[in-house]
Scaffold this active site. Sequence first.
Site, PDB file in Angstrom:
ATOM      1  CG  ASP A   5      -3.727   0.037  -7.455  1.00  0.00           C
ATOM      2  OD1 ASP A   5      -4.342  -0.827  -6.466  1.00  0.00           O
ATOM      3  OD2 ASP A   5      -2.526   0.608  -6.810  1.00  0.00           O
ATOM      4  CG  ASN A  17      -1.334  -3.232  -6.230  1.00  0.00           C
ATOM      5  OD1 ASN A  17      -0.943  -3.999  -7.207  1.00  0.00           O
ATOM      6  ND2 ASN A  17      -2.623  -3.214  -6.164  1.00  0.00           N
ATOM      7  CB  THR A  62      -0.939   0.081   1.418  1.00  0.00           C
ATOM      8  OG1 THR A  62      -0.055  -0.059   2.501  1.00  0.00           O
ATOM      9  CG2 THR A  62      -1.653  -0.951   1.096  1.00  0.00           C
ATOM     10  CE  LYS A  94      -0.454   1.088  -3.787  1.00  0.00           C
ATOM     11  NZ  LYS A  94      -1.882   1.369  -4.498  1.00  0.00           N
TER      12      LYS A  94
END
Length: 92
Positions: A66, A51, A26, A30
């Site tokens: 993501d 991630n 997180t 990253k």
Amino acid sequence: MELEKNNIAKIISDIRENKINGINVTVPFKKDVIPFLDGMSDIAKATNSVNTIYKKEAKVIGDNTDVFGLQAAYLKEVDEASKKKALSLIHI
């Protein structure tokens, strides 16, 4: 487990030694994890952000899910938009 910047190398080593199967990363780490990886997916390279880290064959790989998550959420909203009513008011 909480990651601290000074523990990144140890956690990547644990993945490399099969002590951990993989991790989810997180903010704010990253980008910080990238120098410790053996490789990255194309999407992680394009976003310069990781991630998800896992071991593939003998290499520790970084990925970025993501973008997929954002696309899936967007496409769901676009698909459901046709089932909704909207009113647009224009003042001239």
